[in-house]
Write a protein that holds these residues in place. Structure first.
Motif, PDB file in Angstrom:
ATOM      1  N   PRO A 116     -12.161  -4.047   7.593  1.00 17.95           N
ATOM      2  CA  PRO A 116     -13.462  -4.176   7.596  1.00 17.95           C
ATOM      3  C   PRO A 116     -14.506  -3.922   8.358  1.00 17.95           C
ATOM      4  O   PRO A 116     -15.713  -3.339   8.040  1.00 17.95           O
ATOM      5  CB  PRO A 116     -13.299  -5.378   7.048  1.00 17.95           C
ATOM      6  N   TYR A 141     -12.745   3.147  12.890  1.00 20.07           N
ATOM      7  CA  TYR A 141     -11.602   3.824  12.449  1.00 20.07           C
ATOM      8  C   TYR A 141     -11.173   5.020  13.065  1.00 20.07           C
ATOM      9  O   TYR A 141     -10.404   5.543  13.439  1.00 20.07           O
ATOM     10  CB  TYR A 141     -11.555   3.079  11.011  1.00 20.07           C
ATOM     11  N   VAL A 172      -6.999  -0.798   9.188  1.00 17.73           N
ATOM     12  CA  VAL A 172      -8.123  -0.360   8.877  1.00 17.73           C
ATOM     13  C   VAL A 172      -9.564  -1.603   8.828  1.00 17.73           C
ATOM     14  O   VAL A 172      -8.869  -2.323   8.149  1.00 17.73           O
ATOM     15  CB  VAL A 172      -7.766  -0.147   7.036  1.00 17.73           C
ATOM     16  N   GLN A 176     -16.013  -0.679   8.347  1.00 10.78           N
ATOM     17  CA  GLN A 176     -16.202   0.234   7.349  1.00 10.78           C
ATOM     18  C   GLN A 176     -17.499   0.842   6.225  1.00 10.78           C
ATOM     19  O   GLN A 176     -17.529   2.103   6.179  1.00 10.78           O
ATOM     20  CB  GLN A 176     -15.096   0.403   6.434  1.00 10.78           C
ATOM     21  N   ASN A 200      -8.428  -2.318  -0.446  1.00  9.38           N
ATOM     22  CA  ASN A 200      -8.963  -2.314   0.332  1.00  9.38           C
ATOM     23  C   ASN A 200     -10.433  -3.269   0.559  1.00  9.38           C
ATOM     24  O   ASN A 200     -11.325  -3.141   0.866  1.00  9.38           O
ATOM     25  CB  ASN A 200      -8.777  -0.854   1.595  1.00  9.38           C
ATOM     26  N   HIS A 201     -10.907  -2.026  -1.139  1.00 13.65           N
ATOM     27  CA  HIS A 201     -12.478  -2.314  -1.026  1.00 13.65           C
ATOM     28  C   HIS A 201     -12.912  -3.403  -1.976  1.00 13.65           C
ATOM     29  O   HIS A 201     -13.777  -4.141  -2.274  1.00 13.65           O
ATOM     30  CB  HIS A 201     -13.051  -0.945  -1.814  1.00 13.65           C
ATOM     31  N   ASP A 202     -11.655  -4.312  -2.135  1.00 17.19           N
ATOM     32  CA  ASP A 202     -11.571  -5.090  -2.826  1.00 17.19           C
ATOM     33  C   ASP A 202     -12.535  -6.723  -2.599  1.00 17.19           C
ATOM     34  O   ASP A 202     -13.313  -7.360  -3.503  1.00 17.19           O
ATOM     35  CB  ASP A 202     -10.864  -6.322  -3.723  1.00 17.19           C
ATOM     36  N   THR A 203     -12.872  -6.481  -1.227  1.00 16.03           N
ATOM     37  CA  THR A 203     -13.550  -8.020  -0.657  1.00 16.03           C
ATOM     38  C   THR A 203     -15.030  -7.626  -0.436  1.00 16.03           C
ATOM     39  O   THR A 203     -14.868  -8.226   0.572  1.00 16.03           O
ATOM     40  CB  THR A 203     -12.730  -8.558   0.150  1.00 16.03           C
ATOM     41  N   GLY A 256       0.691  -1.037   0.220  1.00 13.00           N
ATOM     42  CA  GLY A 256      -0.008   0.122  -0.045  1.00 13.00           C
ATOM     43  C   GLY A 256       0.523   1.074  -0.258  1.00 13.00           C
ATOM     44  O   GLY A 256       1.854   1.692  -0.929  1.00 13.00           O
ATOM     45  N   ASP A 306      -6.929   4.041  -4.242  1.00 13.44           N
ATOM     46  CA  ASP A 306      -6.714   2.391  -3.861  1.00 13.44           C
ATOM     47  C   ASP A 306      -5.887   1.669  -4.184  1.00 13.44           C
ATOM     48  O   ASP A 306      -4.453   2.196  -4.074  1.00 13.44           O
ATOM     49  CB  ASP A 306      -7.151   3.068  -5.523  1.00 13.44           C
TER      50      ASP A 306
END
Ligand SMILES: NC(=O)c1ccc[n+]([C@@H]2O[C@H](COP(=O)([O-])OP(=O)(O)OC[C@H]3O[C@@H](n4cnc5c(N)ncnc54)[C@H](OP(=O)(O)O)[C@@H]3O)[C@@H](O)[C@H]2O)c1
Length: 274
Positions: A95, A170, A93, A98, A207-210, A12, A204
């Protein structure tokens, strides 16, 4: 030779800080990671980074005080006992929070408690120990800048004015980090040490891929409402390269003399978070 300590360089934004700062052979760049073998391999296979003798990777979980102590000793050996910059980038971070508001998380009280403790353990307590342990090196440095990578989510005005509900736990951990930076600044500004909390923007890093379609929908709803009014020029998340380039400019320009001591700013050097 300017020396940098960067935490969380395994991936990242941290990896990009490692890449950019080590591109100048005059810089000594120490990266802290949890898994040294994995990062050593990644660096050795990266066409840009492999062979850069100014990169030094040490292992330390930010929640492991003894590990941080050892890393400070190892860093001092590399730099001759001083340090110019700390980039406290490692962060948790989670999940869990979020995509939801604080009231929605209340139905899972045990997980809420655990997640908030974990966030404080890494984002707040870990960084306090990091700063205290590396401060003797910074005191002997020339530049003396301590930068904590925080988040625009932790801005109370953004939350109040735009009803920003997402990532409440967070955000609270990063708001606490901002205060810790202000407190360190209050104590050490007189020694010429700049402490600054710096948000990277929306970046990007996958982190939002899942995220589930439902979670993405919640996020899209909030940002769909916010962006046209708050940041009409926002074109979508930054790449790590773009974000780190912007933050490096802020880091170079920030100073105690310009009034930045203990401040909390964005990648633009102001309070515009997107
Ligand atoms: N991406 C964004 O849009 C965004 C926005 C605002 C703020 N930020 C902040 O930017 C910083 C970097 O985040 P990122 O987006 O690059 O996220 P990321 O890809 O999830 O990277 C997080 C980094 O922190 C490290 N880390 C996590 N827990 C740790 C621990 N206990 N000890 C040591 N290292 C630990 C991770 O190491 P491992 O590989 O070992 O897990 C990883 O290197 C974070 O502080 C984050 O809060 C990011």
């Amino acid at each position: 030779m300017p020396s940098y300590l960067i935490t969380g360089v395994s991936r990242g934004i941290g990896y990009e800080f490692l890449r950019q700062y080590s591109s100048d052979t005059n810089n000594i760049v120490v990266g802290l990671v949890r898994n040294k073998a994995t990062t050593d391999k990644k660096v050795s296979e990266d066409p840009d980074l492999k062979g850069r003798s100014n990169i030094h990777i040490f292992a330390a979980d930010i929640t492991d005080y003894a590990g941080l102590q050892k890393a400070a000793l190892e860093t001092a050996k590399i730099t001759g006992g001083s340090l110019d910059y700390i980039i406290a980038n490692a962060g948790l971070v989670a999940p869990f929070d979020q995509y939801d508001g604080i009231g929605d998380l209340g139905s899972q009280p045990e997980q809420l408690t655990k997640e908030l403790r974990d966030l404080f353990e890494v984002n707040v307590i870990g960084n306090i120990h990091l700063f205290n342990l590396f401060l003797p090196l910074i005191q002997k440095g020339q530049v003396r800048k301590v930068i904590a990578i925080t988040s625009g989510y932790s801005d109370i005005e953004l939350t109040r004015n735009w009803d920003m509900t997402l990532a409440p736990l967070y955000s609270a951990s990063k708001a606490a980090l901002n205060m810790i930076i202000a407190k360190f600044s209050a104590q050490f500004k007189k020694d010429g040490i700049l402490f600054l909390a710096l948000a990277p923007g929306t970046v990007d890093v996958g982190n939002h891929d899942t995220a589930t379609p439902e979670q993405l929908q919640k996020s899209t709803a909030v940002f769909g409402e916010l962006v046209p009014k708050y940041a009409p020029d926002f074109k979508g998340p930054l790449t790590p390269e773009q974000s780190v380039s912007l933050m490096r400019t802020v880091i170079v320009n920030a100073s105690i003399e310009k009034g930045n001591a203990g401040d909390f700013v964005s990648q633009f050097g102001n309070k515009q978070w997107l």
